[in-house]
Design a protein around this motif. Structure first.
Motif, short mmCIF file in Angstrom:
data_model
loop_
_atom_site.label_atom_id
_atom_site.label_comp_id
_atom_site.label_asym_id
_atom_site.label_seq_id
_atom_site.Cartn_x
_atom_site.Cartn_y
_atom_site.Cartn_z
N VAL A 24 0.83 -1.21 0.00
CA VAL A 24 0.00 0.00 0.00
C VAL A 24 0.87 1.26 0.00
O VAL A 24 0.60 2.19 -0.76
N LEU A 25 1.91 1.28 0.81
CA LEU A 25 2.78 2.46 0.84
C LEU A 25 3.53 2.66 -0.48
O LEU A 25 3.71 3.79 -0.92
N ASP A 26 3.93 1.56 -1.10
CA ASP A 26 4.59 1.63 -2.40
C ASP A 26 3.64 2.19 -3.46
O ASP A 26 4.02 3.03 -4.27
N VAL A 27 2.40 1.74 -3.43
CA VAL A 27 1.39 2.23 -4.36
C VAL A 27 1.19 3.73 -4.18
O VAL A 27 1.17 4.49 -5.15
N GLN A 28 1.06 4.16 -2.94
CA GLN A 28 0.87 5.58 -2.66
C GLN A 28 2.05 6.40 -3.20
O GLN A 28 1.86 7.41 -3.87
N GLU A 49 -6.89 14.13 -10.12
CA GLU A 49 -8.08 13.37 -9.72
C GLU A 49 -7.76 11.87 -9.63
O GLU A 49 -8.19 11.20 -8.69
N GLN A 50 -6.99 11.34 -10.56
CA GLN A 50 -6.63 9.92 -10.54
C GLN A 50 -5.70 9.60 -9.37
O GLN A 50 -5.86 8.56 -8.72
N VAL A 51 -4.75 10.46 -9.10
CA VAL A 51 -3.86 10.25 -7.95
C VAL A 51 -4.69 10.27 -6.66
O VAL A 51 -4.51 9.42 -5.79
N SER A 52 -5.60 11.22 -6.58
CA SER A 52 -6.48 11.30 -5.41
C SER A 52 -7.32 10.03 -5.25
O SER A 52 -7.50 9.52 -4.14
N GLU A 53 -7.79 9.49 -6.36
CA GLU A 53 -8.56 8.24 -6.36
C GLU A 53 -7.73 7.10 -5.77
O GLU A 53 -8.21 6.32 -4.94
N VAL A 54 -6.48 7.00 -6.19
CA VAL A 54 -5.58 5.95 -5.68
C VAL A 54 -5.36 6.14 -4.18
O VAL A 54 -5.45 5.18 -3.41
N LEU A 55 -5.08 7.36 -3.76
CA LEU A 55 -4.80 7.61 -2.35
C LEU A 55 -6.02 7.34 -1.48
O LEU A 55 -5.91 6.77 -0.38
N GLN A 56 -7.20 7.71 -1.96
CA GLN A 56 -8.42 7.43 -1.20
C GLN A 56 -8.68 5.92 -1.14
O GLN A 56 -9.09 5.41 -0.10
N GLY A 57 -8.44 5.23 -2.24
CA GLY A 57 -8.59 3.78 -2.25
C GLY A 57 -7.64 3.11 -1.27
O GLY A 57 -8.02 2.19 -0.54
N CYS A 58 -6.41 3.61 -1.22
CA CYS A 58 -5.43 3.06 -0.27
C CYS A 58 -5.86 3.30 1.18
O CYS A 58 -5.71 2.42 2.03
N ALA A 59 -6.41 4.48 1.44
CA ALA A 59 -6.90 4.78 2.79
C ALA A 59 -8.03 3.81 3.16
O ALA A 59 -8.09 3.32 4.30
N MET A 60 -8.89 3.51 2.21
CA MET A 60 -9.98 2.55 2.45
C MET A 60 -9.42 1.16 2.70
O MET A 60 -9.91 0.42 3.57
N LEU A 61 -8.39 0.78 1.95
CA LEU A 61 -7.75 -0.53 2.15
C LEU A 61 -7.16 -0.64 3.55
O LEU A 61 -7.32 -1.66 4.22
N ALA A 73 -14.38 -2.15 -2.03
CA ALA A 73 -14.55 -0.85 -2.70
C ALA A 73 -13.21 -0.12 -2.80
O ALA A 73 -12.90 0.49 -3.83
N GLY A 74 -12.41 -0.19 -1.76
CA GLY A 74 -11.09 0.44 -1.78
C GLY A 74 -10.17 -0.22 -2.78
O GLY A 74 -9.40 0.44 -3.48
N LEU A 75 -10.26 -1.54 -2.87
CA LEU A 75 -9.46 -2.29 -3.83
C LEU A 75 -9.82 -1.86 -5.25
O LEU A 75 -8.96 -1.55 -6.06
N GLY A 76 -11.11 -1.82 -5.54
CA GLY A 76 -11.57 -1.42 -6.87
C GLY A 76 -11.17 0.00 -7.22
O GLY A 76 -10.73 0.28 -8.34
N ARG A 77 -11.30 0.89 -6.26
CA ARG A 77 -10.96 2.29 -6.48
C ARG A 77 -9.46 2.44 -6.77
O ARG A 77 -9.05 3.18 -7.66
N THR A 78 -8.64 1.73 -6.00
CA THR A 78 -7.20 1.82 -6.18
C THR A 78 -6.78 1.25 -7.54
O THR A 78 -6.00 1.87 -8.26
N VAL A 79 -7.31 0.09 -7.88
CA VAL A 79 -6.98 -0.55 -9.16
C VAL A 79 -7.39 0.34 -10.33
O VAL A 79 -6.62 0.55 -11.27
N LYS A 80 -8.59 0.88 -10.26
CA LYS A 80 -9.09 1.76 -11.34
C LYS A 80 -8.19 2.98 -11.50
O LYS A 80 -7.82 3.34 -12.62
N GLY A 81 -7.81 3.60 -10.39
CA GLY A 81 -6.94 4.77 -10.45
C GLY A 81 -5.56 4.45 -11.00
O GLY A 81 -5.02 5.21 -11.79
N LEU A 82 -5.01 3.30 -10.59
CA LEU A 82 -3.69 2.91 -11.08
C LEU A 82 -3.71 2.63 -12.58
O LEU A 82 -2.78 2.99 -13.30
#
Length: 105
Positions: A24-28, A49-61, A73-82
């Motif tokens: 998660v930290l590497d993704v962020q 917006e996409q970076v924010s999507e990834v960071l919010q998804g990571c926070a949810m994870l 939901a956090g997994l999906g959000r992070t994957v979509k943003g990446l």
């Protein structure tokens, strides 16, 4: 793609916490280091917006992990943003978190 929540036992969480957080930290960090694909305010806005999507998804994870589950939901959000940031390899790593307890560490 929609992901469902996956429960994680307390034992698995303790055993896998360092690996989960490392991913998660590497993704962020990698998401924050990306640059817009082209110049201009519109490209910069969509990139942010996409970076924010990834960071919010990571926070949810992380929040889900602390509650003993992989947050779908956090997994999906992070994957979509990446994928939108053109980081498909990283998106694949995040998708593997879904089954982290079943993988050999």
């Amino acid at each position: 793609m929609t992901y469902s929540d996956q429960p994680i036992s307390a034992d698995d969480r303790a055993r896998l916490d360092q690996i989960f957080m490392q991913v998660v930290l590497d993704v962020q960090a990698q998401a924050q280091q990306t640059q817009p694909p082209q110049a201009g305010n519109l490209a910069a806005m969509f990139h942010k917006e996409q970076v924010s999507e990834v960071l919010q998804g990571c926070a949810m994870l992380i929040a889900g992990w602390n509650q003993g589950r992989i947050e779908g939901a956090g997994l999906g959000r992070t994957v979509k943003g990446l994928k939108a940031l053109e980081l498909p390899e990283l998106a694949g790593r995040v998708e593997k978190l879904r089954n982290i307890a079943e993988q050999e560490v």
